[in-house]
Design a protein around this motif. Sequence first.
Motif, PDB file in Angstrom:
ATOM      1  N   LEU A 266       0.823  -1.197   0.000  1.00 53.78           N
ATOM      2  CA  LEU A 266       0.000   0.000   0.000  1.00 53.78           C
ATOM      3  C   LEU A 266       0.864   1.258   0.000  1.00 53.78           C
ATOM      4  O   LEU A 266       2.009   1.246   0.463  1.00 53.78           O
ATOM      5  CB  LEU A 266      -0.913   0.003   1.225  1.00 53.78           C
ATOM      6  CG  LEU A 266      -1.861  -1.192   1.384  1.00 53.78           C
ATOM      7  CD1 LEU A 266      -2.643  -1.075   2.683  1.00 53.78           C
ATOM      8  CD2 LEU A 266      -2.807  -1.294   0.194  1.00 53.78           C
ATOM      9  N   GLY A 267       0.293   2.347  -0.498  1.00 51.52           N
ATOM     10  CA  GLY A 267       0.991   3.621  -0.452  1.00 51.52           C
ATOM     11  C   GLY A 267       1.132   4.106   0.982  1.00 51.52           C
ATOM     12  O   GLY A 267       0.300   3.808   1.842  1.00 51.52           O
ATOM     13  N   GLU A 367       0.565  -2.634  14.677  1.00 54.33           N
ATOM     14  CA  GLU A 367      -0.132  -1.607  13.890  1.00 54.33           C
ATOM     15  C   GLU A 367       0.850  -0.634  13.254  1.00 54.33           C
ATOM     16  O   GLU A 367       0.691  -0.244  12.090  1.00 54.33           O
ATOM     17  CB  GLU A 367      -1.123  -0.862  14.792  1.00 54.33           C
ATOM     18  CG  GLU A 367      -2.321  -1.713  15.203  1.00 54.33           C
ATOM     19  CD  GLU A 367      -3.234  -0.993  16.178  1.00 54.33           C
ATOM     20  OE1 GLU A 367      -2.832   0.106  16.668  1.00 54.33           O
ATOM     21  OE2 GLU A 367      -4.334  -1.507  16.454  1.00 54.33           O
ATOM     22  N   ALA A 368       1.874  -0.233  14.010  1.00 54.43           N
ATOM     23  CA  ALA A 368       2.872   0.688  13.461  1.00 54.43           C
ATOM     24  C   ALA A 368       3.684   0.024  12.351  1.00 54.43           C
ATOM     25  O   ALA A 368       4.000   0.637  11.328  1.00 54.43           O
ATOM     26  CB  ALA A 368       3.802   1.169  14.579  1.00 54.43           C
ATOM     27  N   ARG A 369       4.009  -1.238  12.549  1.00 52.37           N
ATOM     28  CA  ARG A 369       4.780  -1.977  11.539  1.00 52.37           C
ATOM     29  C   ARG A 369       3.975  -2.114  10.242  1.00 52.37           C
ATOM     30  O   ARG A 369       4.501  -1.937   9.142  1.00 52.37           O
ATOM     31  CB  ARG A 369       5.150  -3.358  12.078  1.00 52.37           C
ATOM     32  CG  ARG A 369       6.175  -4.094  11.210  1.00 52.37           C
ATOM     33  CD  ARG A 369       6.303  -5.552  11.638  1.00 52.37           C
ATOM     34  NE  ARG A 369       6.677  -5.694  13.021  1.00 52.37           N
ATOM     35  CZ  ARG A 369       7.924  -5.665  13.475  1.00 52.37           C
ATOM     36  NH1 ARG A 369       8.916  -5.474  12.627  1.00 52.37           N
ATOM     37  NH2 ARG A 369       8.186  -5.828  14.758  1.00 52.37           N
ATOM     38  N   MET A 373       5.254  -0.654   6.649  1.00 52.20           N
ATOM     39  CA  MET A 373       5.567  -1.628   5.601  1.00 52.20           C
ATOM     40  C   MET A 373       4.551  -1.619   4.462  1.00 52.20           C
ATOM     41  O   MET A 373       4.751  -2.245   3.431  1.00 52.20           O
ATOM     42  CB  MET A 373       5.658  -3.038   6.198  1.00 52.20           C
ATOM     43  CG  MET A 373       6.874  -3.271   7.082  1.00 52.20           C
ATOM     44  SD  MET A 373       8.436  -3.415   6.150  1.00 52.20           S
ATOM     45  CE  MET A 373       9.070  -1.728   6.318  1.00 52.20           C
ATOM     46  N   GLY A 374       3.420  -0.921   4.667  1.00 51.08           N
ATOM     47  CA  GLY A 374       2.398  -0.883   3.635  1.00 51.08           C
ATOM     48  C   GLY A 374       1.534  -2.121   3.592  1.00 51.08           C
ATOM     49  O   GLY A 374       0.964  -2.450   2.556  1.00 51.08           O
ATOM     50  N   TRP A 375       1.440  -2.825   4.729  1.00 53.29           N
ATOM     51  CA  TRP A 375       0.624  -4.033   4.789  1.00 53.29           C
ATOM     52  C   TRP A 375      -0.801  -3.690   5.220  1.00 53.29           C
ATOM     53  O   TRP A 375      -1.035  -2.715   5.937  1.00 53.29           O
ATOM     54  CB  TRP A 375       1.216  -5.033   5.779  1.00 53.29           C
ATOM     55  CG  TRP A 375       2.537  -5.586   5.352  1.00 53.29           C
ATOM     56  CD1 TRP A 375       2.948  -5.855   4.084  1.00 53.29           C
ATOM     57  CD2 TRP A 375       3.645  -5.921   6.207  1.00 53.29           C
ATOM     58  NE1 TRP A 375       4.231  -6.343   4.084  1.00 53.29           N
ATOM     59  CE2 TRP A 375       4.679  -6.396   5.372  1.00 53.29           C
ATOM     60  CE3 TRP A 375       3.867  -5.885   7.586  1.00 53.29           C
ATOM     61  CZ2 TRP A 375       5.905  -6.837   5.859  1.00 53.29           C
ATOM     62  CZ3 TRP A 375       5.064  -6.320   8.083  1.00 53.29           C
ATOM     63  CH2 TRP A 375       6.084  -6.781   7.234  1.00 53.29           C
ATOM     64  N   ALA A 382       3.329  -9.075   9.712  1.00 47.31           N
ATOM     65  CA  ALA A 382       3.628  -8.288  10.906  1.00 47.31           C
ATOM     66  C   ALA A 382       3.823  -9.207  12.103  1.00 47.31           C
ATOM     67  O   ALA A 382       4.712  -8.991  12.940  1.00 47.31           O
ATOM     68  CB  ALA A 382       2.505  -7.293  11.173  1.00 47.31           C
ATOM     69  N   LYS A 383       3.011 -10.254  12.193  1.00 47.00           N
ATOM     70  CA  LYS A 383       3.136 -11.200  13.307  1.00 47.00           C
ATOM     71  C   LYS A 383       4.416 -12.015  13.200  1.00 47.00           C
ATOM     72  O   LYS A 383       5.037 -12.348  14.210  1.00 47.00           O
ATOM     73  CB  LYS A 383       1.917 -12.124  13.328  1.00 47.00           C
ATOM     74  CG  LYS A 383       0.613 -11.381  13.608  1.00 47.00           C
ATOM     75  CD  LYS A 383      -0.588 -12.310  13.521  1.00 47.00           C
ATOM     76  CE  LYS A 383      -1.883 -11.535  13.760  1.00 47.00           C
ATOM     77  NZ  LYS A 383      -3.078 -12.403  13.612  1.00 47.00           N
TER      78      LYS A 383
END
Length: 410
Positions: A266-267, A367-369, A373-375, A382-383
């Motif tokens: 994602l952007g 959430e921050a990651r 990372m655009g996930w 993330a996990k």
Amino acid sequence: MTFTLKTYIGQRGERFSLLFSSEDPGAPLFYPCAFISRRVRDTSTHQTQTTTLKGIQRLIEWERDRKVCLEEKLSRGVTLAPFEIDDLAGHVRGCRTAKKGEVISSQKFNGYWSSICKYIDWLTDELLPNRNSPHMRMLVEEQSRQLNSKTRKQTASRARQNQKILSTNISSTERTQLLILFESSLDSHHSAHLRHDSHAKKGVQLRNIVMLRILYETGMRRGELLSLKLKNFVEASGGEGAYLSIERNHDDEFDRRANQPVAKTLGRDVAISEDLESQIMKYITQYRAELNNVGLNPDSFIFCVHRSGKTQGTPITVNGFNSALNQLKNKHPALGKCQPHAFRHDWNYRFSQKADDLGMSETEEIEAREQQMGWVPASSMAKVYNQRHRREKALNLARKIAEDTKRPNK
């Protein structure tokens, strides 16, 4: 007879690839072209279309080598025999560039084989006469069953693949060399080994180092890096730090690279350091601006070809980036086998350490990651990266417990 995959750019920026035969290089192969146009193009990225055609190319190479014409067989109402499917699978699994007998990975084979199965199913539906009769349906179902049975089991489980991600890191030696390179480009006189280099060489060196530093500081993908435009570099202003803006850019009409580097995620906006901001400004104003044919409008790409010739000033390609990285590694052996995606893994490791220092909860960290990372929310990746840091903390705790077995000092 050989077959060639060629890539084109439409007027509106759409990338598409076609498969050609050496016997008629002016016209693409009809049925592969029809399959891509009718079944793949509308729902898939150009990269997926290319992968599909590479699988189909292996099928038609098998037809050439075995003197089989699948289109003619199906038109006569004859499906592939089990022994032909076995032979086709063996042909696809063979490694083209290695020694005889070596094979491609199960993952790569499955990618090609999935494309071949879908293409054969489609071609059968197009050409087989009386395909709705009970007898023909039975033949089609048996062919499909035989084809699908050749899909290989993955040699590595998802857990093992995640474990490989967790163990991928930039070594301490590589990190030291990277930090030295990043620091050397800040020196207005450049480091000792650059002082006598030409202005052009200094520009290339700075470009290469800046590209690596962006990967190191932001964890963005290589495709995202090569897609950065002048408008995506936002200087510090009003107390806000500088940042880079990553945009979704599939089929960008301003990008004339046939194999377009794209953002898979994602952007988002990613922060950069003051030093990196200065280096980007220096590259753009002192070196990039002097290139012939270089774009100067906001939609022009930041990183360009410096080599003299007709391509000077054009955006650097994926192969160009890989070549630049290899040149740096040859010049600085301490960089070892450092690969572009290792920067992304390493960034996530350092992110976990910083989140720990700041006392962030696991939910806040995830959430921050995901944002950086655009996930998408609730991303499994993330996990996975959070697990990496938990594993290290658990290991350190276990080591302290193990040390309790030491005999106490008198």
